[in-house]
Design a protein around this motif. Structure first.
Motif, short mmCIF file in Angstrom:
data_model
loop_
_atom_site.label_atom_id
_atom_site.label_comp_id
_atom_site.label_asym_id
_atom_site.label_seq_id
_atom_site.Cartn_x
_atom_site.Cartn_y
_atom_site.Cartn_z
N LYS A 187 0.95 -1.10 0.04
CA LYS A 187 -0.02 -0.10 -0.05
C LYS A 187 0.84 1.36 -0.12
O LYS A 187 1.70 1.13 0.92
CB LYS A 187 -0.97 0.18 1.35
CG LYS A 187 -1.83 -1.15 1.28
CD LYS A 187 -3.31 -0.77 1.40
CE LYS A 187 -4.20 -1.82 1.44
NZ LYS A 187 -4.00 -3.06 0.27
N LEU A 188 0.77 2.22 -1.21
CA LEU A 188 1.37 3.24 -0.99
C LEU A 188 0.75 4.65 -0.51
O LEU A 188 1.22 5.58 -0.28
CB LEU A 188 1.80 3.53 -2.35
CG LEU A 188 2.86 2.66 -3.28
CD1 LEU A 188 3.17 3.31 -4.51
CD2 LEU A 188 3.99 2.38 -2.37
N PHE A 189 -0.83 4.37 -0.47
CA PHE A 189 -1.40 5.22 0.10
C PHE A 189 -2.57 4.50 1.17
O PHE A 189 -3.29 4.02 0.63
CB PHE A 189 -2.31 5.96 -0.90
CG PHE A 189 -3.34 6.95 -0.60
CD1 PHE A 189 -2.80 8.28 0.22
CD2 PHE A 189 -4.55 7.08 -0.86
CE1 PHE A 189 -3.71 9.23 0.44
CE2 PHE A 189 -5.31 7.88 -0.69
CZ PHE A 189 -5.09 9.00 0.25
N GLU A 217 -0.67 -13.83 -1.56
CA GLU A 217 -0.17 -13.80 0.05
C GLU A 217 -0.08 -12.52 0.57
O GLU A 217 -0.66 -12.32 1.77
CB GLU A 217 0.86 -14.81 0.32
CG GLU A 217 0.85 -16.34 0.47
CD GLU A 217 2.07 -17.03 0.64
OE1 GLU A 217 3.06 -16.58 1.19
OE2 GLU A 217 2.18 -18.11 0.23
N LEU A 218 0.91 -11.72 0.12
CA LEU A 218 1.17 -10.52 0.75
C LEU A 218 -0.23 -9.49 0.42
O LEU A 218 -0.48 -8.72 1.68
CB LEU A 218 2.24 -9.84 -0.14
CG LEU A 218 3.53 -10.34 0.13
CD1 LEU A 218 4.45 -9.96 -1.02
CD2 LEU A 218 3.92 -9.85 1.67
N GLU A 219 -0.99 -9.84 -0.30
CA GLU A 219 -2.23 -8.93 -0.76
C GLU A 219 -3.23 -9.31 0.47
O GLU A 219 -3.67 -8.41 1.15
CB GLU A 219 -2.79 -9.31 -2.05
CG GLU A 219 -3.85 -8.17 -2.39
CD GLU A 219 -4.48 -8.71 -3.70
OE1 GLU A 219 -4.63 -9.64 -4.02
OE2 GLU A 219 -4.91 -7.59 -4.28
N LEU A 220 -3.27 -10.70 1.18
CA LEU A 220 -4.24 -10.92 1.77
C LEU A 220 -3.53 -10.35 3.30
O LEU A 220 -4.57 -10.07 4.16
CB LEU A 220 -4.18 -12.56 2.12
CG LEU A 220 -5.14 -13.24 1.16
CD1 LEU A 220 -5.04 -14.63 1.11
CD2 LEU A 220 -6.64 -12.79 1.16
N LYS A 221 -2.34 -10.43 3.51
CA LYS A 221 -1.93 -9.88 4.73
C LYS A 221 -2.12 -8.46 4.97
O LYS A 221 -2.31 -7.99 6.00
CB LYS A 221 -0.37 -10.23 4.76
CG LYS A 221 -0.01 -11.58 5.69
CD LYS A 221 1.57 -11.47 5.94
CE LYS A 221 2.17 -12.42 4.91
NZ LYS A 221 3.67 -12.13 5.23
N GLY A 222 -2.26 -7.85 3.66
CA GLY A 222 -2.70 -6.50 3.63
C GLY A 222 -1.35 -5.56 4.02
O GLY A 222 -1.31 -4.75 4.80
#
Lengths: 222, 330
Positions: A187-189, A217-222
């Motif tokens: 997430k950049l913002f 995986e990374l997307e799920l972790k947020g």
């Protein structure tokens, strides 16, 4: 970047009436309230003339100060600029990279060669603009330089695009005209965060390739 | 204290004077399109100039007041009514609990402001109440208002019931603002030359002031697209992106113009041939698609003087409004 040195000099001088100072590739823009500028400093020729004088002072005072550049003598404004590069994970596969194949064909390279050329340099954030937190990164390898699309298409948040001699990352879902060759799960913002925008002018960036699976995986972790 | 949206309008958002100081994050100021109307609305109801207001477009919303409330309607004329009776604009009005504010017809202008005594009560994002629709943050949940939204406002100390005559749905308070000077010659828009003005051909520099430019229907809070005789430059100008602002007039490659408005992006790469003077942005904000404008050169010192006079008048208005309101309370 002399522009950063000029901004810092103006900020530390605390002139009244300045609302914002924006640094771009080769410019510094000062936004000011003319009424406030004149209130504190009587200026026969008006607020614009007064600001012009100050900018000329800033120009002289920052002579030879190049922030964030090798051998620069300017004080570091934001330490990141001189620190280790920030690593940004990017998936260059499948739906994450809608324009990668066409671009590779056009350049007469394999997708892997394109990815290699895109992940090799250490990029600098020259400016943030267009969208909240959208970093304009340079310089892109000459062999990847490509024009913008003729008309904008929908781009997903995290989309990593290239255009001209620049590369950048879309922090939000948005129409965009850059060629999208990858996507980051980072997430950049983050509006609710204390610092909503992750990258700052002068930061150094490297792209680290990840697989589609790692992306999910990374997307799920947020 | 709150009111509720019975029926939303075309685009109703919470705005204030904008989110200044975050340009280097790519976050534009946003805020109201017509600052003058919003500032006056706030002053009429006893708020500070920078308080949040509701900006509406036509067709406007229908609003149910859940308490007696002091409001002011400023800006565009959408013939505001309370329980179907016309109420004046640019004047404070006490409305009774359980009445409905409605905007049945478009008379003139593009954006109308609803201010409430005490100000709307919500969290600020980056020091501002303005709604950033693109990022979906700020204002009321980062979005336009919709049916069923209950907008809270801050508690107030005025006993409004005492001001309402029996049986009447509202009471117009006896002070108003003369806005004639601000919106006079609505189609004449003052400008100062922009960074790339000198790149225009002498003929273009000559024609730009005074030519008729039509505001294209696709114009919105981000920018007004203008249609006019295309302008030319001596040679093609390639620019790297740099800062732009509310009022910057950009020239597209086909020679047509865009005036950037409140929700503009922070940076742009098109030549900046001119900037609309700040004192004339309220006029421009009230023009509608298919209206025409003419640009008129103004020197920087005159432009600053206009703005200074405007601010001085607002300060006088602020004191006068506070005096009037204090008389009512005591």
């Amino acid at each position: 970047m002399r522009a950063l040195a000029i901004r810092n000099w103006l900020v530390s001088s605390q002139f009244p009436g300045i609302l914002d100072i924006m640094v771009a590739y080769s410019s510094v823009a000062v936004f000011y309230d003319p009424v406030e500028v004149r209130k504190e400093t009587p200026c026969a020729d008006g607020a614009f003339a007064c600001m012009r004088q100050r900018l000329e002072m800033a120009w002289q005072e920052t002579e030879g100060k190049m922030i964030g550049q090798p051998g620069g003598t300017g004080e570091a404004p934001e330490a990141e600029g001189n620190g280790a590069p920030i690593r940004i994970s990017v998936c260059y596969e499948g739906a994450c990279a809608p324009d990668l194949e066409a671009l590779s064909r056009e350049k007469g390279m394999t997708p892997d060669e394109v990815i290699h050329l895109h992940t090799s340099p250490v990029y600098r954030v020259y400016m943030i603009g267009f969208l909240p937190g959208f970093p304009y990164l340079g310089k892109l390898d000459e062999r990847l330089q490509t024009p913008r699309k003729l008309r904008p298409v929908p781009v997903k948040a995290g989309g990593v695009g290239i255009a001209g001699n620049q590369t950048g990352i879309y922090p939000l879902n948005s129409p965009g005209g850059w060629q999208i060759i990858g996507r980051t799960p980072e997430k950049l913002f983050t509006p609710a965060a204390e610092n909503p925008v992750r990258l700052k002018i002068g930061d150094l960036i490297v792209f680290v390739p990840i697989t589609g699976e790692q992306f999910r995986e990374l997307e799920l972790k947020g | 204290m709150s009111f509720s949206i019975i029926k939303p309008g075309l685009l109703d958002t919470i705005q204030d004077m904008g989110r200044t100081g975050y340009g280097n994050w790519g976050i534009p100021p946003g805020g109201v399109m017509d600052r003058y109307a919003a500032q006056v609305g706030n002053l009429l109801v006893g708020n500070i100039q920078q308080e949040a207001v509701m900006e509406i477009h036509f067709p406007g919303p229908q609003i149910l007041f859940e308490q007696n409330t002091l409001i002011a309607i400023t800006g565009a004329d959408f013939s505001p009514t309370v329980n179907d009776q016309i109420i004046p604009r640019w004047q404070p009005v006490v409305v009774r609990k359980n009445t409905v504010l409605h905007f049945p017809s478009l008379v003139q202008g593009a954006r109308c402001y609803i201010s409430v005594h005490g100000g709307y009560c919500m969290d600020k994002w980056l020091e501002s109440y303005s709604t950033n629709l693109k990022a979906g943050v700020g204002g009321w949940e980062g979005r336009p208002l919709k049916k069923g939204d209950e907008l809270p406002y801050k508690e107030n100390t005025i006993y409004f019931a005492g001001l309402l005559k029996e049986e009447s749905d509202f009471e117009v308070l006896p002070w108003r603002v003369n806005t004639e000077k601000v919106y006079r010659l609505p189609h004449e828009i003052g400008f100062i030359p922009g960074h790339e003005w000198e790149e225009l051909t002498p003929a273009a520099q000559n024609n730009f002031p005074g030519d008729n430019f039509l505001i294209h229907p696709s114009s919105d809070r981000m920018g007004y697209q203008l249609k006019g005789g295309p302008l030319l430059m001596d040679r093609p100008v390639e620019l790297v992106s740099s800062a732009v602002s509310f009022g910057t007039v950009q020239m597209l490659p086909n020679g047509q113009l865009i005036v950037l408005m409140a929700d503009h992006q922070t940076t742009g790469g098109y030549p900046r041939i001119a900037h609309v003077i700040s004192a004339h942005l309220p006029k421009l904000a009230q023009l509608r698609p298919c209206d025409t404008i003419q640009f008129k050169p103004v020197d920087t010192i005159a432009a600053e003087a206009l703005l200074k006079v405007r601010q001085k008048e607002l300060h006088i208005l602020q004191r006068a409004c506070m005096d009037h309101l204090n008389e009512l309370v005591c």
